[in-house]
Every structure is written in structure tokens, then in C-alpha cells.
Design an enzyme around this catalytic site. Structure first.
Site, short mmCIF file in Angstrom:
data_model
loop_
_atom_site.label_atom_id
_atom_site.label_comp_id
_atom_site.label_asym_id
_atom_site.label_seq_id
_atom_site.Cartn_x
_atom_site.Cartn_y
_atom_site.Cartn_z
N HIS A 1 0.87 -1.05 -0.03
CA HIS A 1 0.07 -0.09 -0.03
C HIS A 1 0.83 1.33 0.05
O HIS A 1 2.16 1.09 0.40
CB HIS A 1 -0.74 0.00 1.38
N GLU B 1 0.99 3.81 1.86
CA GLU B 1 1.64 4.29 3.05
C GLU B 1 2.65 3.36 3.79
O GLU B 1 3.64 3.92 4.08
CB GLU B 1 0.44 4.30 4.11
N CYS C 1 -5.93 2.26 5.78
CA CYS C 1 -6.65 0.79 6.04
C CYS C 1 -5.93 0.44 7.38
O CYS C 1 -4.94 1.08 7.90
CB CYS C 1 -6.22 -0.25 5.07
N CYS D 1 -2.25 -0.36 7.31
CA CYS D 1 -1.32 0.98 7.29
C CYS D 1 -1.20 1.84 8.69
O CYS D 1 -0.26 2.20 8.89
CB CYS D 1 -1.83 1.78 6.10
ZN LIG Z 1 -3.33 0.15 3.48
#
Ligand SMILES: [Zn+2]
Length: 149
Positions: free
Chosen positions: A46, A48, A76, A79
Site C-alpha cells: 500500500h 503508506e 486501512c 497501514c
Molecule cells: Zn493500507
């Protein structure tokens, strides 16, 4: 934040997910990244997490205290956890998790799962071999030279 949003748009053009992130310290960009889950065949890639990895590598540390993250979407749970582990000071986000859910990224489902007792989650989860697993914790507890994080 505008840089994070630009990264999210570039990512879509390059075949990645529509997410971008920037880590800054004292107004200076330390690292930036976009989502590369499909490009790298890595479900943890992801924006991040990718950005945290780059910032840590650049600053040669696992502790990003003093830094802030600007992410094009509300993080999310994975993250958000990574942001806490990295000790980032503050989170700015563009899209919300509800916005993400409307285009098929259902982080909200994971947030919901986290709030449930483990026995009620969709993924079966049960303790196993705790007594054997505790050996490493004992080693850690007694290690005088360990690097705490
Ligand atoms: Zn994430």
C-alpha cells in the site's frame, strides 16, 4: 497532500491502485510512494507502507517520530498499524474509507472485523503451541543488548 493526490493519479495511469502517500518532516518531503500491490504482486504494498519503508531507509531508522504522513485516502487497518509502529506524529488523509468502499476497496470491512471478538471474525483464529512460542519472548526479555522498538 496535493503531492499525495498527484501520486495516486499517476499510480492509476501506471497500473497501480489509486493511492499515494508522502512523508514529510518540518515541511520537507522525506519520501513518497504509491500503491504497487498489483505491480509488485505484494498485498502489503500500500502507498503508506511503501512510503514508510522508503522514509525509514532514507533516514536509516525504524522510528519516524517528528514526521507526518499525507495519504490520498484514509489508511486501512494495516497501514494505520504501520503508522503507529513507525511512530509518525500525525496523519492527514484525502478520501475517506467510505469513499474507498464505493470503488471496491472495503477497508471498512476489516475495521469492522477488528472490533469483533476473534471467535466471531470471518477468518478462523485460534491459539496454538503458546508454551513453545513463549521461548522467544523469554529470550527477548532476558537479552540485555536488545534494540527496543
Ligand atoms: Zn493500507
Amino acid at each position: 497532500m496535493r503531492r499525495a493526490i498527484a501520486l495516486s493519479e499517476d499510480s492509476v495511469r501506471q497500473g497501480g491502485g489509486p493511492f499515494g502517500a508522502v512523508i514529510a518532516r518540518d515541511g520537507e518531503i522525506i519520501a513518497e510512494a504509491s500503491n504497487s500491490v498489483t505491480l509488485d504482486d505484494d498485498p502489503t504494498a500500500h502507498a503508506e507502507v511503501n512510503c514508510i519503508r522508503r522514509a525509514c531507509k532514507k533516514l536509516k531508522t525504524f522510528d519516524l517520530s517528528g514526521c507526518e504522513i499525507f495519504t490520498s485516502c484514509e489508511p486501512c487497518p494495516m497501514c494505520l498499524g504501520a503508522i503507529y509502529w513507525a511512530h509518525l506524529d500525525k496523519i492527514y488523509y484525502g478520501n475517506t474509507r467510505k469513499d474507498a468502499a464505493t470503488i471496491g476497496f472495503d477497508d471498512d470491512m476489516i475495521y469492522h472485523e477488528l472490533a469483533l471478538d476473534p471467535s466471531r471474525r470471518q477468518k478462523p483464529m485460534r491459539p496454538l503451541l503458546r508454551a513453545e512460542a513463549l521461548a522467544a519472548f523469554e529470550m527477548w526479555k532476558n537479552d540485555e543488548g536488545k534494540i527496543k522498538y
